[in-house]
Design a protein around this motif. Structure first.
Motif, short mmCIF file in Angstrom:
data_model
loop_
_atom_site.label_atom_id
_atom_site.label_comp_id
_atom_site.label_asym_id
_atom_site.label_seq_id
_atom_site.Cartn_x
_atom_site.Cartn_y
_atom_site.Cartn_z
N GLY A 109 0.81 -1.21 0.00
CA GLY A 109 0.00 0.00 0.00
C GLY A 109 0.84 1.26 0.00
O GLY A 109 2.03 1.25 -0.29
N CYS A 110 0.19 2.35 0.33
CA CYS A 110 0.83 3.66 0.34
C CYS A 110 1.43 3.92 1.72
O CYS A 110 0.71 3.90 2.73
CB CYS A 110 -0.22 4.73 0.01
SG CYS A 110 0.38 6.41 0.20
N ALA A 111 2.71 4.17 1.77
CA ALA A 111 3.39 4.43 3.04
C ALA A 111 2.78 5.64 3.75
O ALA A 111 2.75 5.69 4.98
CB ALA A 111 4.88 4.65 2.80
N PHE A 112 2.27 6.60 2.99
CA PHE A 112 1.72 7.82 3.58
C PHE A 112 0.34 7.58 4.17
O PHE A 112 0.06 8.01 5.28
CB PHE A 112 1.72 8.93 2.53
CG PHE A 112 3.10 9.15 1.99
CD1 PHE A 112 3.99 9.97 2.65
CD2 PHE A 112 3.52 8.48 0.86
CE1 PHE A 112 5.29 10.12 2.19
CE2 PHE A 112 4.82 8.62 0.39
CZ PHE A 112 5.70 9.45 1.06
N GLY A 164 -8.15 5.19 -3.19
CA GLY A 164 -9.07 4.07 -2.97
C GLY A 164 -8.56 2.79 -3.60
O GLY A 164 -8.62 1.70 -3.01
N ALA A 165 -8.03 2.89 -4.81
CA ALA A 165 -7.49 1.72 -5.50
C ALA A 165 -6.26 1.17 -4.76
O ALA A 165 -6.07 -0.05 -4.68
CB ALA A 165 -7.13 2.07 -6.95
N ILE A 166 -5.44 2.06 -4.23
CA ILE A 166 -4.26 1.64 -3.46
C ILE A 166 -4.69 0.79 -2.27
O ILE A 166 -4.14 -0.29 -2.02
CB ILE A 166 -3.44 2.87 -3.00
CG1 ILE A 166 -2.71 3.51 -4.18
CG2 ILE A 166 -2.45 2.49 -1.90
CD1 ILE A 166 -2.09 4.87 -3.88
N LEU A 167 -5.69 1.27 -1.54
CA LEU A 167 -6.17 0.52 -0.38
C LEU A 167 -6.82 -0.79 -0.79
O LEU A 167 -6.61 -1.84 -0.17
CB LEU A 167 -7.16 1.37 0.43
CG LEU A 167 -6.54 2.53 1.18
CD1 LEU A 167 -7.61 3.44 1.76
CD2 LEU A 167 -5.63 2.03 2.29
N ARG A 168 -7.63 -0.76 -1.84
CA ARG A 168 -8.31 -1.98 -2.30
C ARG A 168 -7.29 -3.02 -2.76
O ARG A 168 -7.41 -4.21 -2.44
CB ARG A 168 -9.27 -1.64 -3.44
CG ARG A 168 -10.06 -2.81 -3.97
CD ARG A 168 -11.04 -3.33 -2.89
NE ARG A 168 -11.69 -4.53 -3.31
CZ ARG A 168 -12.93 -4.59 -3.79
NH1 ARG A 168 -13.64 -3.49 -3.93
NH2 ARG A 168 -13.46 -5.74 -4.11
N ALA A 169 -6.26 -2.59 -3.48
CA ALA A 169 -5.23 -3.51 -3.94
C ALA A 169 -4.46 -4.10 -2.76
O ALA A 169 -4.00 -5.24 -2.82
CB ALA A 169 -4.27 -2.81 -4.90
N GLN A 170 -4.34 -3.34 -1.70
CA GLN A 170 -3.65 -3.82 -0.50
C GLN A 170 -4.49 -4.87 0.23
O GLN A 170 -3.95 -5.82 0.78
CB GLN A 170 -3.38 -2.63 0.44
CG GLN A 170 -2.52 -2.96 1.64
CD GLN A 170 -2.21 -1.72 2.45
OE1 GLN A 170 -2.59 -0.61 2.13
NE2 GLN A 170 -1.50 -1.91 3.55
N MET A 171 -5.80 -4.74 0.20
CA MET A 171 -6.67 -5.65 0.93
C MET A 171 -6.98 -6.94 0.18
O MET A 171 -7.16 -7.98 0.79
CB MET A 171 -8.00 -4.95 1.26
CG MET A 171 -7.87 -3.81 2.22
SD MET A 171 -9.43 -3.02 2.69
CE MET A 171 -10.48 -3.22 1.30
N ASP A 172 -7.06 -6.85 -1.15
CA ASP A 172 -7.45 -8.00 -1.95
C ASP A 172 -6.24 -8.89 -2.27
O ASP A 172 -5.11 -8.43 -2.28
CB ASP A 172 -8.11 -7.56 -3.26
CG ASP A 172 -9.47 -6.92 -3.04
OD1 ASP A 172 -10.02 -7.03 -1.92
OD2 ASP A 172 -9.98 -6.31 -4.00
N ALA A 173 -6.53 -10.14 -2.59
CA ALA A 173 -5.47 -11.06 -2.97
C ALA A 173 -4.86 -10.68 -4.32
O ALA A 173 -3.72 -11.00 -4.62
CB ALA A 173 -6.00 -12.48 -3.02
N SER A 174 -5.65 -10.00 -5.14
CA SER A 174 -5.21 -9.58 -6.47
C SER A 174 -5.63 -8.13 -6.68
O SER A 174 -6.70 -7.72 -6.23
CB SER A 174 -5.87 -10.47 -7.52
OG SER A 174 -5.75 -9.89 -8.80
N PRO A 175 -4.82 -7.35 -7.40
CA PRO A 175 -5.18 -5.96 -7.64
C PRO A 175 -6.17 -5.76 -8.80
O PRO A 175 -6.51 -4.63 -9.12
CB PRO A 175 -3.84 -5.30 -7.97
CG PRO A 175 -3.05 -6.38 -8.61
CD PRO A 175 -3.47 -7.65 -7.90
#
Length: 193
Positions: A109-112, A164-175
């Motif tokens: 995810g995003c470090a910030f 939002g996409a950054i967070l979703r990609a971090q949570m899901d098994a696939s982006p």
């Protein structure tokens, strides 16, 4: 995304080793979960050396964010440029560029965003760095859009969708879902009236 030191080069200076160790640990494990002793051990420095360069963990966190900002913005600009050279000019470069990051094995995810969520208002300097980072990311996105009266507003909306996409990609098994959703939002915003 952190630069690695080749074995044929001399070891970086102590401050740089501390910063590189903190970068890797904070990004991978989180700031609160990473103690100073772990950073010191990974950097191969003494406590005296550590505290000479970073009087507190807060100083190290802010230095980490500044370092990450420069690293990530340089990567982002280069990734957008590569996508543009590959036939995806302007805002069409955004989703494939981010897709490359999301699919990176070390993606967390995003470090910030992670720092703001993790620390809240505990370290105001970190929040200021995060806001500046997002403002510069938005400006880079705006530079991908054609000039118009609503260019900045469109860039802000796209930047919000990127977060939002950054967070979703971090949570899901696939982006995949995050990237598909981001692509739809970008197309809707840039389609015009």
């Amino acid at each position: 995304m952190a630069p690695k030191t080749p074995h044929d080069r001399p070891l970086p200076a102590a401050r740089e080793r501390i910063l590189l160790a903190a970068h890797d640990l904070f990004y991978r494990d989180g700031i609160r979960a990473t103690g100073i002793d772990r950073v010191i051990a990974d950097a191969g420095v003494t406590k005296v050396t550590f505290y000479r360069h970073f009087p507190s963990k807060n100083d190290l966190v802010e230095a980490f964010l500044e370092y990450r900002h420069g690293l990530w913005m340089a990567w982002f600009a280069a990734a957008l440029e590569r996508q543009g050279a590959a036939g995806r000019p302007g805002v069409a470069a955004l989703v494939p560029a981010l897709g490359a990051w999301f699919r990176n094995g070390g993606y967390r995810g995003c470090a910030f965003l992670n720092t703001v969520v993790e620390l809240g208002d505990v370290l105001p300097g970190a929040g200021e760095i995060a806001r500046r980072h997002k403002k510069q990311m938005t400006a880079l996105i705006a530079s991908l859009l054609p000039p118009s009266a609503h260019r900045l507003g469109d860039a802000q909306a796209i930047a919000l969708a990127v977060d939002g996409a950054i967070l979703r990609a971090q949570m899901d098994a696939s982006p995949t879902l995050a990237l598909k959703g981001l692509k739809r939002v970008v197309q809707a915003i840039t389609a015009g009236p």
